[in-house]
Design an enzyme around this catalytic site. Structure first.
Site, PDB file in Angstrom:
ATOM      1  N   SER A  70       0.792  -1.240   0.000  1.00 40.77           N
ATOM      2  CA  SER A  70       0.000   0.000   0.000  1.00 40.77           C
ATOM      3  C   SER A  70       0.821   1.286   0.000  1.00 40.77           C
ATOM      4  O   SER A  70       0.254   2.364  -0.177  1.00 40.77           O
ATOM      5  CB  SER A  70      -0.950   0.024   1.200  1.00 40.77           C
ATOM      6  OG  SER A  70      -1.988  -0.888   0.984  1.00 40.77           O
ATOM      7  N   LYS A  73       0.314   3.412  -2.943  1.00 39.86           N
ATOM      8  CA  LYS A  73      -0.860   4.287  -3.092  1.00 39.86           C
ATOM      9  C   LYS A  73      -0.467   5.770  -3.066  1.00 39.86           C
ATOM     10  O   LYS A  73      -1.176   6.611  -3.618  1.00 39.86           O
ATOM     11  CB  LYS A  73      -1.887   3.977  -1.990  1.00 39.86           C
ATOM     12  CG  LYS A  73      -2.491   2.572  -2.128  1.00 39.86           C
ATOM     13  CD  LYS A  73      -3.304   2.164  -0.899  1.00 39.86           C
ATOM     14  CE  LYS A  73      -3.848   0.743  -1.040  1.00 39.86           C
ATOM     15  NZ  LYS A  73      -4.515   0.279   0.194  1.00 39.86           N
ATOM     16  N   TYR A 197      -4.322  -2.592 -10.009  1.00 38.08           N
ATOM     17  CA  TYR A 197      -4.142  -2.356  -8.567  1.00 38.08           C
ATOM     18  C   TYR A 197      -3.175  -3.384  -7.950  1.00 38.08           C
ATOM     19  O   TYR A 197      -2.236  -3.021  -7.233  1.00 38.08           O
ATOM     20  CB  TYR A 197      -5.513  -2.398  -7.871  1.00 38.08           C
ATOM     21  CG  TYR A 197      -5.436  -2.380  -6.370  1.00 38.08           C
ATOM     22  CD1 TYR A 197      -5.193  -1.203  -5.675  1.00 38.08           C
ATOM     23  CD2 TYR A 197      -5.594  -3.557  -5.641  1.00 38.08           C
ATOM     24  CE1 TYR A 197      -5.102  -1.186  -4.292  1.00 38.08           C
ATOM     25  CE2 TYR A 197      -5.508  -3.556  -4.257  1.00 38.08           C
ATOM     26  CZ  TYR A 197      -5.259  -2.372  -3.586  1.00 38.08           C
ATOM     27  OH  TYR A 197      -5.163  -2.376  -2.221  1.00 38.08           O
ATOM     28  N   TYR A 249      -4.310   3.909   8.275  1.00 38.40           N
ATOM     29  CA  TYR A 249      -5.672   3.412   8.514  1.00 38.40           C
ATOM     30  C   TYR A 249      -6.139   3.748   9.936  1.00 38.40           C
ATOM     31  O   TYR A 249      -5.932   4.866  10.389  1.00 38.40           O
ATOM     32  CB  TYR A 249      -5.751   1.898   8.225  1.00 38.40           C
ATOM     33  CG  TYR A 249      -5.001   1.536   6.974  1.00 38.40           C
ATOM     34  CD1 TYR A 249      -5.477   1.962   5.735  1.00 38.40           C
ATOM     35  CD2 TYR A 249      -3.802   0.842   7.011  1.00 38.40           C
ATOM     36  CE1 TYR A 249      -4.779   1.676   4.568  1.00 38.40           C
ATOM     37  CE2 TYR A 249      -3.106   0.549   5.847  1.00 38.40           C
ATOM     38  CZ  TYR A 249      -3.600   0.968   4.638  1.00 38.40           C
ATOM     39  OH  TYR A 249      -2.916   0.698   3.505  1.00 38.40           O
ATOM     40  N   VAL A 267       1.266  -3.726   3.846  1.00 37.82           N
ATOM     41  CA  VAL A 267       1.247  -5.014   4.553  1.00 37.82           C
ATOM     42  C   VAL A 267       2.495  -5.869   4.297  1.00 37.82           C
ATOM     43  O   VAL A 267       2.654  -6.915   4.913  1.00 37.82           O
ATOM     44  CB  VAL A 267      -0.023  -5.865   4.262  1.00 37.82           C
ATOM     45  CG1 VAL A 267      -1.247  -5.288   4.930  1.00 37.82           C
ATOM     46  CG2 VAL A 267      -0.222  -6.088   2.782  1.00 37.82           C
TER      47      VAL A 267
HETATM   48  N1  GLN Z   1      -2.429  -5.276  -1.794  1.00 35.56           N
HETATM   49  C1  GLN Z   1      -2.893  -5.176  -0.444  1.00 35.56           C
HETATM   50  C2  GLN Z   1      -4.403  -5.360  -0.382  1.00 35.56           C
HETATM   51  O1  GLN Z   1      -5.058  -4.881  -1.226  1.00 35.56           O
HETATM   52  C3  GLN Z   1      -2.513  -3.844   0.119  1.00 35.56           C
HETATM   53  C4  GLN Z   1      -2.973  -3.642   1.542  1.00 35.56           C
HETATM   54  C5  GLN Z   1      -1.979  -2.925   2.401  1.00 35.56           C
HETATM   55  O2  GLN Z   1      -0.782  -2.891   2.127  1.00 35.56           O
HETATM   56  N2  GLN Z   1      -2.455  -2.391   3.498  1.00 35.56           N
HETATM   57  O3  GLN Z   1      -4.919  -5.990   0.482  1.00 35.56           O
END
Ligand code: GLN
Length: 315
Positions: A70, A73, A197, A249, A267
């Protein structure tokens, strides 16, 4: 540097944090909902700090590529803002969610408009925008080129195994995307949007590469190493504001409280943090806390911000 600790002292601090945390390597829980990520050695730890003059202070596995997930993003948002400007805020909000990265609960009440670009639903909406006028392959290529440009490093690649692994197991993301499309909020087919994505989440970068890619956010929108202007200063400031409020988050408040820097987690166990006017920092430790943010990564950043006096709220 005119004020504060000099480069040698910063290196001592970075080495000190690495040494102090070494007995704790492996703490936290590695993400296992993406099978390919579950295979990572939880005892890995990397830290890289790039100051505005380009000096890099690194420790541990700072040159080992990991799945940035993520954190991508932030780069996706920067690209979309460059292409569509403020129009993107018609598709996604700018408020912290107070819920998990893959939560669906707010989407129904808020008519399929995600709270912010850093929760999964928000990044999926931004991906849908970036896909406009392109095939998925072209869009993925464009994102990869942009990240290589930011880091000034053409060796950066996307880990196709990770992308494939998530494509096979990403039921929650399919649910989010179908739900948004049901509200008329996605222009493209769900499989096409998620294809892009998942690939951008699968970007593999080392702490050193990641810190360099984030340097424009610490330097008023311009990469001081290459001289390239990435975004205007006002836009860099706003991306930092979003990272501070939404980058972790439902752990964003705790991160601001403890570290006091704009940050974005993934993650894969990475965190990109920005000390405006000072440095860009990347840390990697795969074990996650209950909110899906790197457990030791946050602790390392807390120590670094404190010892350097880098919190945006004052030393
Ligand atoms: N690719 C992961 C997902 O969509 C990204 C989530 C993350 O890094 N928090 O679940």
């Amino acid at each position: 540097m005119a004020e504060g600790p000099d480069g040698d002292e910063l290196q001592r601090i970075v080495d000190g944090i690495h040494a102090e945390l070494a007995p704790r390597f492996g703490e936290g829980r590695v993400a296992d909902y993406i099978p390919q990520l579950a295979r990572i050695d939880p005892r890995r730890f990397g830290l890289a700090v790039v100051t505005l003059d380009g000096a890099v202070h690194a420790a541990g596995d700072a040159d080992v590529a990991f799945s940035i997930q993520s954190i991508s993003k932030v780069f996706l948002l920067t690209m979309a803002l460059g292409r569509y400007g403020e129009a993107i805020w018609r598709r996604v909000g700018r408020e912290p969610s107070g819920s998990a990265f893959n939560s669906i609960v707010q989407l129904e009440q808020e008519h399929g408009i995600p709270r912010n670009p850093f929760v999964n639903a928000g990044a999926i909406a931004v991906t849908d925008m970036v896909l406009a006028g392109h095939t998925p392959r072209e869009a993925i290529g464009e994102i990869l080129r942009f990240v290589r440009f930011l880091a000034d490093d053409d060796a950066i690649v996307i880990d196709r195994h990770v992308a494939r692994s998530e494509t096979a197991t990403g039921d929650r993301n399919y649910a989010l995307a179908h739900f948004m499309r049901g509200f008329g909020r996605l222009e493209h087919r769900v499989d096409l949007v998620l294809g892009v994505y998942f690939h951008q989440c699968a970007l593999a970068m080392s702490c050193r590469q990641l810190a360099r890619a984030g340097l424009f956010l610490a330097a008023g929108g311009r990469n001081p190493l290459t001289g390239h202007s990435v975004v205007r200063a006002a836009r860099a400031r706003r991306i930092n504001a979003l990272m501070l409020m939404c980058g972790h988050y439902d752990g964003s408040g705790e991160f601001a409280y403890r570290v006091g820097l704009p940050g974005k987690s993934g993650v894969g166990g990475g965190i990109l943090a920005v000390a405006p006017g000072k440095a860009s920092i990347a840390v990697w430790s795969p074990g996650l806390d209950a909110n899906g943010n790197s457990h030791l990564g946050r602790i390392a950043l807390e120590a670094l911000a404190k010892r350097m006096g880098w919190s945006i709220f004052g030393a």
